[in-house]
Enzyme design. Structure first.
Site, PDB file in Angstrom:
ATOM      1  N   ASN A 116       0.189  -7.761  17.622  1.00 37.13           N
ATOM      2  CA  ASN A 116      -0.928  -8.234  16.810  1.00 37.13           C
ATOM      3  C   ASN A 116      -2.176  -8.221  17.690  1.00 37.13           C
ATOM      4  OD1 ASN A 116      -2.692  -9.971  15.120  1.00 37.13           O
ATOM      5  ND2 ASN A 116      -0.803 -10.471  14.022  1.00 37.13           N
ATOM      6  N   HIS A 133       6.739  -7.862  -1.252  1.00 41.58           N
ATOM      7  CA  HIS A 133       5.634  -8.329  -2.111  1.00 41.58           C
ATOM      8  C   HIS A 133       5.262  -7.310  -3.184  1.00 41.58           C
ATOM      9  CE1 HIS A 133       4.209 -11.545   1.040  1.00 41.58           C
ATOM     10  NE2 HIS A 133       5.273 -11.926   0.360  1.00 41.58           N
ATOM     11  N   ASP A 182       0.788  -1.241   0.000  1.00 44.84           N
ATOM     12  CA  ASP A 182       0.000   0.000   0.000  1.00 44.84           C
ATOM     13  C   ASP A 182       0.817   1.287   0.000  1.00 44.84           C
ATOM     14  OD1 ASP A 182       0.855   0.250   2.710  1.00 44.84           O
ATOM     15  OD2 ASP A 182      -0.956  -0.728   3.467  1.00 44.84           O
ATOM     16  N   CYS A 184       4.914  -4.623 -17.486  1.00 42.31           N
ATOM     17  CA  CYS A 184       4.443  -5.193 -18.741  1.00 42.31           C
ATOM     18  C   CYS A 184       4.748  -6.691 -18.780  1.00 42.31           C
ATOM     19  CB  CYS A 184       5.140  -4.481 -19.903  1.00 42.31           C
ATOM     20  SG  CYS A 184       4.759  -5.227 -21.499  1.00 42.31           S
ATOM     21  N   GLY A 244       1.416  -7.113  12.899  1.00 43.80           N
ATOM     22  CA  GLY A 244       0.224  -7.167  12.051  1.00 43.80           C
ATOM     23  C   GLY A 244       0.306  -8.144  10.895  1.00 43.80           C
ATOM     24  N   CYS A 254       1.084  -1.277 -22.203  1.00 46.26           N
ATOM     25  CA  CYS A 254       2.460  -0.793 -22.094  1.00 46.26           C
ATOM     26  C   CYS A 254       2.703   0.292 -23.154  1.00 46.26           C
ATOM     27  CB  CYS A 254       3.405  -1.966 -22.328  1.00 46.26           C
ATOM     28  SG  CYS A 254       5.141  -1.528 -22.360  1.00 46.26           S
TER      29      CYS A 254
HETATM   30  C1  BJW Z   1      -3.714  -6.351  13.465  1.00 46.84           C
HETATM   31  C2  BJW Z   1      -4.586  -5.288  13.437  1.00 46.84           C
HETATM   32  C3  BJW Z   1      -4.177  -4.155  14.124  1.00 46.84           C
HETATM   33  C4  BJW Z   1      -5.499  -6.813  12.297  1.00 46.84           C
HETATM   34  N1  BJW Z   1      -3.000  -4.151  14.743  1.00 46.84           N
HETATM   35  N2  BJW Z   1      -2.556  -6.335  14.090  1.00 46.84           N
HETATM   36  C5  BJW Z   1       6.425 -22.950   2.882  1.00 46.84           C
HETATM   37  C6  BJW Z   1       5.373 -23.626   3.466  1.00 46.84           C
HETATM   38  C7  BJW Z   1       4.106 -23.637   2.870  1.00 46.84           C
HETATM   39  C8  BJW Z   1       3.860 -22.968   1.669  1.00 46.84           C
HETATM   40  C9  BJW Z   1       4.903 -22.291   1.094  1.00 46.84           C
HETATM   41  C10 BJW Z   1       6.171 -22.289   1.675  1.00 46.84           C
HETATM   42  N3  BJW Z   1       6.989 -21.530   0.923  1.00 46.84           N
HETATM   43  C11 BJW Z   1       6.265 -21.036  -0.131  1.00 46.84           C
HETATM   44  C12 BJW Z   1       4.995 -21.503  -0.066  1.00 46.84           C
HETATM   45  C13 BJW Z   1       3.870 -21.182  -1.015  1.00 46.84           C
HETATM   46  C14 BJW Z   1       3.250 -19.821  -0.741  1.00 46.84           C
HETATM   47  C15 BJW Z   1       2.729 -19.777   0.695  1.00 46.84           C
HETATM   48  O1  BJW Z   1       3.298 -19.165   1.588  1.00 46.84           O
HETATM   49  N4  BJW Z   1       1.586 -20.399   0.954  1.00 46.84           N
HETATM   50  C16 BJW Z   1       0.986 -20.405   2.305  1.00 46.84           C
HETATM   51  C17 BJW Z   1      -0.230 -19.484   2.356  1.00 46.84           C
HETATM   52  C18 BJW Z   1       0.620 -21.808   2.664  1.00 46.84           C
HETATM   53  N5  BJW Z   1       4.217 -18.771  -0.966  1.00 46.84           N
HETATM   54  C19 BJW Z   1       4.472 -18.290  -2.192  1.00 46.84           C
HETATM   55  O2  BJW Z   1       3.916 -18.739  -3.171  1.00 46.84           O
HETATM   56  C20 BJW Z   1       5.498 -17.184  -2.303  1.00 46.84           C
HETATM   57  N6  BJW Z   1       6.399 -17.510  -3.349  1.00 46.84           N
HETATM   58  C21 BJW Z   1       7.339 -18.444  -3.210  1.00 46.84           C
HETATM   59  O3  BJW Z   1       7.587 -18.962  -2.167  1.00 46.84           O
HETATM   60  O4  BJW Z   1       8.002 -18.750  -4.392  1.00 46.84           O
HETATM   61  C22 BJW Z   1       8.761 -19.961  -4.428  1.00 46.84           C
HETATM   62  C23 BJW Z   1       7.799 -21.140  -4.274  1.00 46.84           C
HETATM   63  C24 BJW Z   1       6.657 -21.195  -5.060  1.00 46.84           C
HETATM   64  C25 BJW Z   1       5.749 -22.267  -4.933  1.00 46.84           C
HETATM   65  C26 BJW Z   1       5.966 -23.239  -3.956  1.00 46.84           C
HETATM   66  C27 BJW Z   1       7.115 -23.157  -3.160  1.00 46.84           C
HETATM   67  C28 BJW Z   1       8.024 -22.093  -3.329  1.00 46.84           C
HETATM   68  C29 BJW Z   1       4.832 -15.878  -2.712  1.00 46.84           C
HETATM   69  C30 BJW Z   1       3.876 -15.366  -1.722  1.00 46.84           C
HETATM   70  C31 BJW Z   1       3.218 -14.095  -2.261  1.00 46.84           C
HETATM   71  C32 BJW Z   1       2.110 -13.592  -1.345  1.00 46.84           C
HETATM   72  N7  BJW Z   1       1.378 -12.592  -2.046  1.00 46.84           N
HETATM   73  C33 BJW Z   1       0.315 -11.881  -1.362  1.00 46.84           C
HETATM   74  C34 BJW Z   1      -0.410 -10.985  -2.384  1.00 46.84           C
HETATM   75  C35 BJW Z   1       0.476  -9.763  -2.696  1.00 46.84           C
HETATM   76  C36 BJW Z   1      -0.138  -8.847  -3.690  1.00 46.84           C
HETATM   77  C37 BJW Z   1      -1.420  -8.229  -3.217  1.00 46.84           C
HETATM   78  O5  BJW Z   1      -1.458  -7.524  -2.202  1.00 46.84           O
HETATM   79  O6  BJW Z   1      -2.412  -8.438  -3.893  1.00 46.84           O
HETATM   80  O7  BJW Z   1       0.836 -11.096  -0.279  1.00 46.84           O
HETATM   81  S1  BJW Z   1      -0.802 -12.976  -0.519  1.00 46.84           S
HETATM   82  C38 BJW Z   1      -1.113 -11.896   0.844  1.00 46.84           C
HETATM   83  O8  BJW Z   1      -0.657 -12.508   2.079  1.00 46.84           O
HETATM   84  C39 BJW Z   1      -0.225 -10.680   0.615  1.00 46.84           C
HETATM   85  C40 BJW Z   1       0.306 -10.427   1.990  1.00 46.84           C
HETATM   86  O9  BJW Z   1       1.491  -9.652   1.914  1.00 46.84           O
HETATM   87  C41 BJW Z   1       0.497 -11.807   2.548  1.00 46.84           C
HETATM   88  C42 BJW Z   1       0.584 -11.885   4.028  1.00 46.84           C
HETATM   89  O10 BJW Z   1      -0.594 -11.456   4.633  1.00 46.84           O
HETATM   90  P1  BJW Z   1      -0.528 -10.614   5.969  1.00 46.84           P
HETATM   91  O11 BJW Z   1       0.133  -9.316   5.710  1.00 46.84           O
HETATM   92  O12 BJW Z   1       0.052 -11.438   7.044  1.00 46.84           O
HETATM   93  O13 BJW Z   1      -2.064 -10.268   6.211  1.00 46.84           O
HETATM   94  P2  BJW Z   1      -3.216 -11.160   6.886  1.00 46.84           P
HETATM   95  O14 BJW Z   1      -4.504 -10.570   6.486  1.00 46.84           O
HETATM   96  O15 BJW Z   1      -3.008 -12.596   6.649  1.00 46.84           O
HETATM   97  O16 BJW Z   1      -3.014 -10.926   8.455  1.00 46.84           O
HETATM   98  C43 BJW Z   1      -3.289  -9.687   9.082  1.00 46.84           C
HETATM   99  C44 BJW Z   1      -2.880  -9.786  10.533  1.00 46.84           C
HETATM  100  O17 BJW Z   1      -3.028  -8.519  11.134  1.00 46.84           O
HETATM  101  C45 BJW Z   1      -3.726 -10.777  11.351  1.00 46.84           C
HETATM  102  O18 BJW Z   1      -2.850 -11.591  12.115  1.00 46.84           O
HETATM  103  C46 BJW Z   1      -4.556  -9.871  12.270  1.00 46.84           C
HETATM  104  O19 BJW Z   1      -4.789 -10.452  13.543  1.00 46.84           O
HETATM  105  C47 BJW Z   1      -3.652  -8.680  12.395  1.00 46.84           C
HETATM  106  N8  BJW Z   1      -4.312  -7.406  12.679  1.00 46.84           N
HETATM  107  N9  BJW Z   1      -5.716  -5.692  12.667  1.00 46.84           N
HETATM  108  C48 BJW Z   1      -2.225  -5.289  14.684  1.00 46.84           C
HETATM  109  N10 BJW Z   1      -4.992  -3.068  14.166  1.00 46.84           N
HETATM  110 ZN    ZN Z   2       5.948  -3.701 -22.811  1.00 47.50          ZN
END
Ligand code: BJW
Ligand code: ZN
Length: 245
Positions: A218, A124, A109, A132, A192, A152
């Protein structure tokens, strides 16, 4: 206990650890922006109550239906465009003037930069950049919504959000720098994030393995809570100013 349910002794210990440290890192997630009015991904108020992540945040989804994926990103861009940093972002920005501080964020963001942080690793990507799919050209674009199909200017190829989707690798330089800061940190703040998505979440455990004092902030417990030295439960916009200020 204070009004936000933190043990004052634990808060004091965490403050002292932070004050005594030179090298500090933080890993932030969507929760830090919740008090700015940006939706988180998971949980009852999360973006993905309505959509399954792999339906939208994956290269397969974009290949199958780029328009649907763009509609989702346009909706999110529209939601984020007028949002402002909250006291949690501002407290982390202040840490840069007193410590050797690296801010690793999973957020797309841009609110940390708006709060004044400079040493930011956006692992991320950014929702305000497009890329592109044909020639790889990247550019900053804050138009919300972007007319579909966005093209693009160099090769007329289709633009995509410059973010990291499931199954895609993180930028290797950013990941290496994140791992290095996590490994060097004497104190690591984990703020968070649900700590579910890898490799981002692994950075917190990396810091622990290499001797950091871990502070989790959190509103809920996470898979990381059992391994943190201090778990400060409550909204980061209230806790971070108390911890850092
Ligand atoms: C508060 C609050 C307040 C509320 N104060 N707190 C190992 C094990 C298992 C799986 C994998 C692994 N390694 C890789 C994987 C696969 C996958 C993965 O992790 N899957 C799991 C879900 C199971 N990972 C990937 O694919 C990654 N790539 C990769 O590893 O490449 C090599 C590879 C590929 C394939 C297989 C193996 C290896 C890439 C991950 C990309 C994630 N992308 C996203 C979208 C980004 C673009 C977009 O924004 O549209 O990123 S997904 C989404 O989740 C986004 C976030 O950055 C990310 C994390 O979420 P976050 O920030 O933690 O948010 P929330 O909503 O989950 O949590 C909010 C928290 O705030 C909560 O705890 C609340 O309690 C708290 N909260 N209000 C404080 N006021
Ligand atoms: Zn291009």
């Amino acid at each position: 206990m204070s009004e936000i349910g933190i043990d004052p002794g634990l808060l004091e210990e965490a403050r002292a650890r932070l004050k005594g440290a030179v090298k500090v890192a933080a890993l932030t997630g969507a929760g830090i922006s919740a008090e700015s009015g940006v939706s988180t991904f998971r949980g009852s108020e999360g973006l993905w109550e309505k959509y399954r992540p792999e339906e939208l945040a994956s290269p397969e989804a974009f290949q199958r239906d780029p328009q649907l994926v763009w509609e989702w990103y346009n909706w999110r861009r529209g939601m984020m465009i007028d949002k402002m940093p909250n006291p949690g972002h501002l407290a982390l920005a202040n840490l840069e003037s007193t410590h050797d501080f690296t801010l690793i964020t999973q957020n797309v963001d841009g609110l940390h930069a708006l709060a004044g942080s400079r040493n930011i690793l956006e692992i991320h990507g950014s929702i305000w950049r497009v890329r592109c799919i044909d020639c790889g050209r990247q550019e900053v674009n804050r138009t919300a919504p972007l007319p579909y199909p966005p093209a693009c200017t160099q090769c007329d190829g289709l633009l995509r959000p410059d973010v990291v989707w499931f199954g895609e690798s993180l930028d290797s330089d950013l990941l290496a720098r994140s791992l290095a800061s996590a490994s060097r940190a004497e104190v690591m703040l984990v703020v968070g994030t649900s700590a579910l998505v890898h490799p981002a979440a692994g950075l917190a455990w990396q810091a622990r393995r290499t001797g950091a004092y871990l502070i989790e902030i959190n509103t809920e417990r996470t898979p990381f809570s059992d391994d943190a030295h201090a778990v400060l439960t409550g909204p980061s916009g209230q806790i971070l100013p108390q911890l850092i200020g």
